[in-house]
Every structure is written in C-alpha cells, then in structure tokens.
Scaffold this motif. Structure first.
Motif, short mmCIF file in Angstrom:
data_model
loop_
_atom_site.label_atom_id
_atom_site.label_comp_id
_atom_site.label_asym_id
_atom_site.label_seq_id
_atom_site.Cartn_x
_atom_site.Cartn_y
_atom_site.Cartn_z
N GLN A 94 13.93 9.06 4.09
CA GLN A 94 12.50 9.16 3.84
C GLN A 94 11.88 10.08 4.87
O GLN A 94 12.31 10.12 6.02
CB GLN A 94 11.81 7.80 3.93
CG GLN A 94 12.13 6.87 2.80
CD GLN A 94 11.38 5.55 2.91
OE1 GLN A 94 10.56 5.34 3.79
NE2 GLN A 94 11.67 4.65 2.00
N THR A 95 10.82 10.79 4.46
CA THR A 95 10.10 11.68 5.37
C THR A 95 8.60 11.42 5.23
O THR A 95 8.09 11.29 4.12
CB THR A 95 10.39 13.16 5.03
OG1 THR A 95 11.80 13.37 5.13
CG2 THR A 95 9.67 14.10 5.98
N ASN A 114 10.26 -3.44 7.58
CA ASN A 114 9.67 -2.30 6.88
C ASN A 114 8.36 -1.78 7.46
O ASN A 114 7.66 -1.03 6.79
CB ASN A 114 9.48 -2.59 5.38
CG ASN A 114 10.80 -2.78 4.69
OD1 ASN A 114 11.75 -2.05 4.94
ND2 ASN A 114 10.89 -3.79 3.84
N LEU A 115 8.00 -2.13 8.70
CA LEU A 115 6.83 -1.55 9.35
C LEU A 115 7.26 -0.68 10.51
O LEU A 115 8.05 -1.09 11.36
CB LEU A 115 5.87 -2.62 9.87
CG LEU A 115 5.06 -3.38 8.84
CD1 LEU A 115 4.08 -4.32 9.55
CD2 LEU A 115 4.32 -2.47 7.89
N ASN A 128 4.55 1.81 5.92
CA ASN A 128 5.28 0.79 5.16
C ASN A 128 6.47 1.50 4.55
O ASN A 128 6.33 2.22 3.56
CB ASN A 128 4.38 0.20 4.09
CG ASN A 128 5.07 -0.88 3.29
OD1 ASN A 128 6.29 -0.89 3.14
ND2 ASN A 128 4.29 -1.80 2.77
N ILE A 129 7.65 1.34 5.15
CA ILE A 129 8.79 2.12 4.69
C ILE A 129 9.33 1.63 3.34
O ILE A 129 10.03 2.35 2.66
CB ILE A 129 9.91 2.21 5.74
CG1 ILE A 129 10.53 0.87 6.06
CG2 ILE A 129 9.40 2.85 7.01
CD1 ILE A 129 11.74 0.95 6.98
N GLU A 130 8.97 0.41 2.95
CA GLU A 130 9.36 -0.07 1.63
C GLU A 130 8.60 0.71 0.55
O GLU A 130 9.17 1.05 -0.48
CB GLU A 130 9.06 -1.56 1.52
CG GLU A 130 9.59 -2.19 0.26
CD GLU A 130 9.42 -3.69 0.29
OE1 GLU A 130 10.44 -4.38 0.30
OE2 GLU A 130 8.26 -4.16 0.29
N LYS A 131 7.33 1.02 0.80
CA LYS A 131 6.52 1.77 -0.16
C LYS A 131 6.59 3.28 0.08
O LYS A 131 6.15 4.04 -0.76
CB LYS A 131 5.07 1.30 -0.10
CG LYS A 131 4.91 -0.12 -0.58
CD LYS A 131 3.47 -0.53 -0.61
CE LYS A 131 3.36 -1.96 -1.14
NZ LYS A 131 1.99 -2.42 -1.21
N GLY A 132 7.07 3.69 1.25
CA GLY A 132 7.22 5.11 1.52
C GLY A 132 5.94 5.83 1.90
O GLY A 132 5.84 7.04 1.73
#
Length: 174
Positions: A94-95, A114-115, A128-132
């Motif tokens: 992810q970027t 995920n934070l 929020n890395i789950e939502k990108g």
C-alpha cells in the motif's frame, strides 16, 4: 544516502529490517538466526522506490508488514512473503501520498490493529491501513521532530522544537 531522520533498523519476532547505503533499499533478515558481518547470506531486499528512507517500523500485529517513511512524501507498506527469505520485493503493498513534504516518522498503534501514524511538515496523519486511506489529519504550528503513541494506543504525542502536543483521536468525528 541511508536513513536521515528516523531509525536505521526495525525488528519483529520474525524479521530484522536494516537500511542500506543505497536510496530506498532495505535488507530483511530472519531474526531467529544469528548474523555477523561475515555470514550474512539469506535475506530479502526491498528496493522498489528510489527515495531516501526516513524511518521504518514493523506492524505489532503482523510481522510481515513493514511501514517505511520516504523523503518523496510517501508512506509505503511492504508485505514480506512467507517462507522465502531470498525473494526480493519490488512491488509495494500500500502507498499513501497525502503529505506535502518528506515524511519523517511512521509508527503503528500498539493496541489497535491497522492504525498507522505518520508526520511531515506541520501535519500528522492517522492511516487506517485496512481501508487504505487516512481518517484523521492534524495541523500543528511547527515541524514535528518525533511522534509516538502512548502504551494504551489512545493518545499521540508530537514533539517539536518549542512544543509538545498530545492528540486524542477518540475525540474526532469519523
């Protein structure tokens, strides 16, 4: 041309990540094996982005996720493949490119999966890395010199030359 502001190394239960002299290159080693200068053999290289690395940190919830802060204004998550310590990684997981200047630090929340928090010139993002994507952005009066979550994961401390700021993301409307 290695790390300029943050940590030159990160470690998880599975891996040791070490910044090299080359722009944007990280070497990943199996942390269960002892290494010395003479016996470094098996490792992964992350070399998909040609920009200076400012900081790095492993996720406390997933040893295979490594966050890097780059001078090119981006935060990049890399996913280390299971079981193959010899495979180089050139494609990011992810970027995030919302920062207006180089990203100085990245830090994962220690208790909420995920934070991820990052900082650059006068701005702090919580991703929020789950939502990108990010869901909180803070503006501050000075350039941050360091960021850190408290041990409960509910406050973020931000230091600068003249101030210490504490933010409580629980008070934000999402």
């Amino acid at each position: 041309k290695g790390i300029t502001d943050g940590r030159p190394m990160a470690i998880s239960k599975k891996y040791l990540a070490l910044s090299s002299i080359n722009d944007g290159e990280i070497s990943i080693f199996d942390s269960s094996k002892p290494y010395g200068i003479k016996n470094i053999q098996s490792h992964i290289k992350i070399n998909g982005i040609k920009s200076k690395i400012q900081d790095l940190e492993f996720s406390p919830f997933n040893d295979n996720i490594l966050a890097l802060a780059y001078e090119n204004k981006s935060v990049v998550l890399w996913k280390i493949p299971e079981g193959n310590i010899n495979q180089n990684i050139t494609k990011e997981f992810q970027t995030y490119k919302k920062h207006n200047n180089k990203v100085n630090y990245v830090t994962f929340n220690p208790v909420v999966d995920n934070l991820l928090c990052s900082d650059s010139d006068k701005e702090i993002y919580i991703w929020n890395i789950e939502k990108g994507d990010y869901y909180i952005k803070y503006h501050i009066d000075e350039n941050p010199s360091m960021i850190s979550w408290n041990t409960n994961g509910d406050l973020i401390g931000v230091t600068s030359k003249k101030n210490i700021n504490i933010f409580d993301p629980r008070n934000e409307k999402f």
